[in-house]
Design an enzyme around this catalytic site. Structure first.
Site, PDB file in Angstrom:
ATOM      1  CG  ASP A 291      -3.084   0.044  -0.868  1.00  0.00           C
ATOM      2  OD1 ASP A 291      -3.598  -0.283   0.121  1.00  0.00           O
ATOM      3  OD2 ASP A 291      -2.140   0.934  -0.455  1.00  0.00           O
ATOM      4  CG  HIS A 322      -1.589  -0.070   3.037  1.00  0.00           C
ATOM      5  ND1 HIS A 322      -1.845   0.881   2.430  1.00  0.00           N
ATOM      6  CD2 HIS A 322      -1.565   0.039   4.369  1.00  0.00           C
ATOM      7  CE1 HIS A 322      -2.025   2.039   3.337  1.00  0.00           C
ATOM      8  NE2 HIS A 322      -1.590   1.698   4.344  1.00  0.00           N
TER       9      HIS A 322
END
Length: 341
Positions: A291, A322
């Site tokens: 992420d 993400h």
């Protein structure tokens, strides 16, 4: 798909392992797209959902005369807002802290609608076209307005299960609500997609400019609509001239004209996990090791929380970006299927 479930051993954990293990959504494949989290992020922000959902808006007045907006997703078919069977579970969708309703969140709402849920999006004061009727916005981890919305949803659907899903930085609001409310949250279960667990660390570290600047411009554009009203309580020149999300957050909530406070005091009241030990609702958190927004897993994932609390479950995947979690075929996001399951 090489996912790992981190949690304290329990009967619910064993059930999750069996349930998710049978899910076709989690099966990995030889596909390069998941290895490019930066491109996934841009695709998710730019790609609209298919089909485009119909939304019925409802404004909820709060005790201080402020307004939040509830957007009932009724699909592309034009059914009545908030419809569905009386006992259908209500799924409360919480966008990121900037109020950006992404295509991914709308896609999750459509998937939920197809599976018999009643999806509704919670929009904070001044976000996503919700009128700002008081010179006050909602701090990062202040669950007061969300509590009012949950109380209203419980009154409107008294016999239905009430569930919640948050996306990205909006998880700070949901996690704070679950901890502060404890066993009185009125939710049956919750899930967080790519949550930000440590708010202060996240603001201080900053995001890559590729994500931070568009988000900063989105926030400034929304705040500029209410420049006259907000000028009573904050320095608008400083606010609109902010060069980072931290500077904007600090100007908006710490350097106020009436009640200035320190950055440290602000986060004592707004850290998402400040009361995590009091949470009494099962919470599934879906996170990716790559992420680019949350930051490195070693510093940004509170692994000890998942090892010690019987209510928190971490589904960790090596690739997913993400809020992306891409997959081939229909649906585009395997995390949506995992959450609804």
């Amino acid at each position: 798909g090489h996912c790992r479930l981190l949690c304290k051993p329990s009967a619910l954990a064993q059930h999750l392992v069996r349930s998710l293990g049978r899910s076709a959504a989690l099966r990995g494949g030889r596909w390069l797209w998941p290895c490019w989290p930066q491109l996934q992020m841009l695709w998710q922000l730019l790609q609209p959902p298919e089909p485009e959902p119909v939304v019925a808006r409802e404004l909820l007045q709060l005790p201080d005369a402020g307004l939040v907006a509830l957007d009932w997703l009724v699909g592309p078919w034009g059914a009545a807002g908030g419809g569905g069977a009386i006992s259908s579970p209500v799924l409360l969708l919480i966008p990121n802290a900037a109020g950006k309703v992404t295509g991914g969140l709308l896609q999750l709402g459509l998937r939920a609608l197809e599976r018999g849920f009643i999806p509704v999006i919670f929009n904070r004061r001044g976000h996503n076209g919700c009128p700002l009727t008081t010179p006050r916005l909602q701090p990062f981890g202040d669950p007061g307005d969300l509590r009012e919305a949950v109380t209203y949803l419980r009154c409107r659907h008294p016999s239905a299960s009430l569930l919640a899903v948050s996306e990205g930085s909006g998880s700070g609001l949901l996690l704070a609500y679950l901890g502060e409310s404890g066993s009185s949250s009125r939710l049956a279960a919750a899930a967080c997609l790519s949550p930000i667990f440590r708010g202060r660390d996240w603001f201080e570290a900053g995001m890559p400019w590729l994500y931070e600047w568009p988000l900063l411009l989105h926030l400034k554009q929304g705040l500029s609509r209410y420049a006259g009203a907000l000028a009573e309580v904050v320095d608008m020149d400083r606010l609109l001239g902010s060069h980072s999300l931290r500077e904007l957050e600090e100007t908006l909530f710490c350097r106020t004209r009436s009640r200035p406070t320190s950055w440290e005091s602000y986060w004592e009241r707004n850290e998402p996990l400040r009361d995590a030990d009091e949470a009494a609702v099962p919470v599934l958190c879906l996170c990716s090791a790559d992420d680019p927004v949350r930051g490195p897993p070693a510093q940004s994932l509170p692994r000890e929380l998942f090892r010690s609390s019987p209510y928190f479950f971490l589904l960790l995947t090596p690739h997913g970006g993400h809020c992306g979690f891409p997959r081939q075929g229909p649906g585009r996001c395997w995390a949506h299927e995992a959450v609804l399951e």
